[in-house]
Design a protein around this motif. Structure first.
Motif, PDB file in Angstrom:
ATOM      1  N   ARG A  12       0.834  -1.201   0.000  1.00 49.46           N
ATOM      2  CA  ARG A  12       0.000   0.000   0.000  1.00 49.46           C
ATOM      3  C   ARG A  12       0.874   1.258   0.000  1.00 49.46           C
ATOM      4  O   ARG A  12       0.587   2.219  -0.718  1.00 49.46           O
ATOM      5  CB  ARG A  12      -0.925  -0.008   1.214  1.00 49.46           C
ATOM      6  N   GLU A  13       1.945   1.257   0.801  1.00 50.14           N
ATOM      7  CA  GLU A  13       2.829   2.408   0.851  1.00 50.14           C
ATOM      8  C   GLU A  13       3.499   2.655  -0.499  1.00 50.14           C
ATOM      9  O   GLU A  13       3.627   3.799  -0.945  1.00 50.14           O
ATOM     10  CB  GLU A  13       3.902   2.202   1.925  1.00 50.14           C
ATOM     11  N   ARG A  14       3.921   1.601  -1.145  1.00 39.89           N
ATOM     12  CA  ARG A  14       4.594   1.741  -2.436  1.00 39.89           C
ATOM     13  C   ARG A  14       3.653   2.291  -3.491  1.00 39.89           C
ATOM     14  O   ARG A  14       4.029   3.158  -4.283  1.00 39.89           O
ATOM     15  CB  ARG A  14       5.147   0.385  -2.885  1.00 39.89           C
ATOM     16  N   LEU A  30      -4.319   3.211  -5.864  1.00 40.32           N
ATOM     17  CA  LEU A  30      -4.540   2.240  -4.795  1.00 40.32           C
ATOM     18  C   LEU A  30      -5.941   1.659  -4.867  1.00 40.32           C
ATOM     19  O   LEU A  30      -6.928   2.389  -4.923  1.00 40.32           O
ATOM     20  CB  LEU A  30      -4.321   2.910  -3.435  1.00 40.32           C
ATOM     21  N   LYS A  31      -6.031   0.344  -4.887  1.00 36.59           N
ATOM     22  CA  LYS A  31      -7.319  -0.349  -4.860  1.00 36.59           C
ATOM     23  C   LYS A  31      -7.112  -1.742  -4.290  1.00 36.59           C
ATOM     24  O   LYS A  31      -5.998  -2.295  -4.369  1.00 36.59           O
ATOM     25  CB  LYS A  31      -7.934  -0.425  -6.254  1.00 36.59           C
ATOM     26  N   PRO A  32      -8.155  -2.358  -3.715  1.00 35.54           N
ATOM     27  CA  PRO A  32      -8.009  -3.695  -3.141  1.00 35.54           C
ATOM     28  C   PRO A  32      -7.535  -4.713  -4.171  1.00 35.54           C
ATOM     29  O   PRO A  32      -8.024  -4.757  -5.294  1.00 35.54           O
ATOM     30  CB  PRO A  32      -9.436  -4.016  -2.662  1.00 35.54           C
ATOM     31  N   GLY A  33      -6.563  -5.512  -3.787  1.00 42.27           N
ATOM     32  CA  GLY A  33      -6.073  -6.577  -4.646  1.00 42.27           C
ATOM     33  C   GLY A  33      -4.997  -6.158  -5.631  1.00 42.27           C
ATOM     34  O   GLY A  33      -4.415  -7.010  -6.311  1.00 42.27           O
ATOM     35  N   ILE A  35      -1.353  -5.083  -6.835  1.00 40.95           N
ATOM     36  CA  ILE A  35       0.015  -5.306  -6.380  1.00 40.95           C
ATOM     37  C   ILE A  35       0.983  -4.650  -7.352  1.00 40.95           C
ATOM     38  O   ILE A  35       0.848  -4.805  -8.566  1.00 40.95           O
ATOM     39  CB  ILE A  35       0.324  -6.820  -6.278  1.00 40.95           C
ATOM     40  N   LEU A  36       1.948  -3.928  -6.812  1.00 37.94           N
ATOM     41  CA  LEU A  36       2.998  -3.347  -7.634  1.00 37.94           C
ATOM     42  C   LEU A  36       4.067  -4.403  -7.867  1.00 37.94           C
ATOM     43  O   LEU A  36       4.697  -4.887  -6.935  1.00 37.94           O
ATOM     44  CB  LEU A  36       3.594  -2.112  -6.950  1.00 37.94           C
ATOM     45  N   VAL A  37       4.272  -4.774  -9.106  1.00 34.23           N
ATOM     46  CA  VAL A  37       5.174  -5.869  -9.464  1.00 34.23           C
ATOM     47  C   VAL A  37       6.586  -5.378  -9.725  1.00 34.23           C
ATOM     48  O   VAL A  37       7.558  -6.007  -9.322  1.00 34.23           O
ATOM     49  CB  VAL A  37       4.629  -6.626 -10.697  1.00 34.23           C
ATOM     50  N   GLY A  38       6.744  -4.255 -10.424  1.00 35.88           N
ATOM     51  CA  GLY A  38       8.074  -3.755 -10.727  1.00 35.88           C
ATOM     52  C   GLY A  38       8.024  -2.431 -11.447  1.00 35.88           C
ATOM     53  O   GLY A  38       6.963  -1.950 -11.833  1.00 35.88           O
ATOM     54  N   GLU A 280      13.600   5.449  -1.373  1.00 40.23           N
ATOM     55  CA  GLU A 280      12.816   6.651  -1.040  1.00 40.23           C
ATOM     56  C   GLU A 280      11.323   6.402  -1.050  1.00 40.23           C
ATOM     57  O   GLU A 280      10.542   7.202  -0.543  1.00 40.23           O
ATOM     58  CB  GLU A 280      13.148   7.793  -2.008  1.00 40.23           C
ATOM     59  N   HIS A 281      10.874   5.291  -1.634  1.00 42.38           N
ATOM     60  CA  HIS A 281       9.452   4.995  -1.651  1.00 42.38           C
ATOM     61  C   HIS A 281       8.940   4.544  -0.282  1.00 42.38           C
ATOM     62  O   HIS A 281       7.743   4.489  -0.056  1.00 42.38           O
ATOM     63  CB  HIS A 281       9.147   3.915  -2.689  1.00 42.38           C
ATOM     64  N   ILE A 282       9.854   4.173   0.614  1.00 42.92           N
ATOM     65  CA  ILE A 282       9.421   3.791   1.956  1.00 42.92           C
ATOM     66  C   ILE A 282       8.799   4.998   2.655  1.00 42.92           C
ATOM     67  O   ILE A 282       7.756   4.920   3.287  1.00 42.92           O
ATOM     68  CB  ILE A 282      10.612   3.261   2.776  1.00 42.92           C
ATOM     69  N   ASN A 283       9.451   6.136   2.523  1.00 41.74           N
ATOM     70  CA  ASN A 283       8.929   7.386   3.070  1.00 41.74           C
ATOM     71  C   ASN A 283       8.846   8.401   1.944  1.00 41.74           C
ATOM     72  O   ASN A 283       9.778   9.188   1.744  1.00 41.74           O
ATOM     73  CB  ASN A 283       9.835   7.909   4.188  1.00 41.74           C
TER      74      ASN A 283
END
Length: 294
Positions: A12-14, A30-33, A35-38, A280-283
């Motif tokens: 979700r953060e990414r 952002l939506k349910p289900g 996933i960011l793959v790459g 940097e995507h963590i924060n």
């Protein structure tokens, strides 16, 4: 259960960080289900030659845009549903090596990776995510090439009209036929035709293509009239897509980073640990877009 929750929170953060990189003009990702793959930087063939674009692959969509500030700010966000994508492997060309074709109903374009391995990785991940998406939605597998938009030939490929052979100049400008993708002059592309997969409005078509387009449209109108006689509902509105190149006025950017992939598999059942593509995507930066504009 704990690993699943960690995966969900980090994913979700990414996704929020990727969405924030496009600023207020970008759409919610952002939506349910989902996933960011790459992600990675690929060369995309535009009207005026290859330009670097940042690409984000999700398990259901492919997102790309122009790089404004590397790693922080992108714009001109484009979202492609994976079930609409068809890939075609190509040999190396004079303008781009390690290239392949991404085809869609409303737009098609060439992309290029920095190495053969990166190309195979991108094509494999896209195909895998598409297959899972099609299977999940129960959609038919349709590879009819006529349903995909023609790929525009780059401006630099021809100094003359590809229909009448007139040489382009300040007075005779380049245009593109939306049906065949050829570079043509204004005199050879005065006609407009309705191509529903590209736009709900008539678009530029060269004289060579207009005859076949009119025949096809007359055949479709007969079917529509027959359908309306037997139905009380109107046909649904066709979505409107861009009908001209959006890269014409962009400044070329040489930003290039290697593609990174998550360690986890796309399947929802597998929540193995993974690392962030970019630290940097963590924060993600707060109001990064506004800071750049000030």
């Amino acid at each position: 259960m704990a690993e699943h929750q960690i995966f969900t929170n980090q994913n979700r953060e990414r996704i929020r960080a990727v969405a924030s990189s496009f600023g207020r003009a970008g759409k919610m990702l952002l939506k349910p289900g989902r996933i960011l793959v790459g992600e990675g930087c690929l060369l995309k063939m535009c009207r005026r030659g290859p330009k670097p674009k940042v690409f984000f692959l999700f398990n259901d969509i492919l997102v790309y845009g122009s790089v404004m500030v590397p790693g922080r700010w992108n714009n001109k966000q484009k979202i492609i549903p994976l079930e609409e994508v068809q890939q075609e492997d190509l040999e190396d060309g004079m303008a781009m090596a390690n290239q392949w074709l991404i085809r869609m109903p409303h737009k098609s374009f060439y992309v290029s990776a920095s190495s053969p391995e990166e190309k195979r990785s991108w094509m494999g991940h896209i195909e895998k995510c598409k297959a899972l998406q099609v299977q999940t939605k129960g959609l038919p597998t349709d590879n009819d090439s006529e349903k995909f938009a023609a790929t525009w030939i780059p401006d630099m490929a021809s100094a003359i009209c590809m229909r009448c052979s007139k040489r382009f100049s300040v007075a005779i400008r380049r245009h593109h036929c939306r049906r065949c993708g050829y570079i043509v002059c204004r005199a050879c592309s005065k006609s407009r035709a309705l191509l529903p997969n590209i736009s709900s409005k008539p678009v530029r078509v060269c004289q060579h293509c207009v005859s076949s387009t009119e025949v096809e449209q007359r055949r479709k109108r007969k079917k529509v009239k027959h359908w309306k006689k037997n139905s009380v509902e109107d046909s649904p509105m066709q979505p409107e897509f861009e009908t001209s190149s959006d890269e014409e006025l962009e400044d070329e950017n040489r930003y290039q980073v290697p593609t990174k992939w998550f360690n986890n598999q796309v399947e929802k059942e597998d929540y193995s640990p993974y690392s962030f593509i970019k630290p940097e995507h963590i924060n993600p930066p707060v109001n990064g877009l506004n800071q750049q504009l000030l």
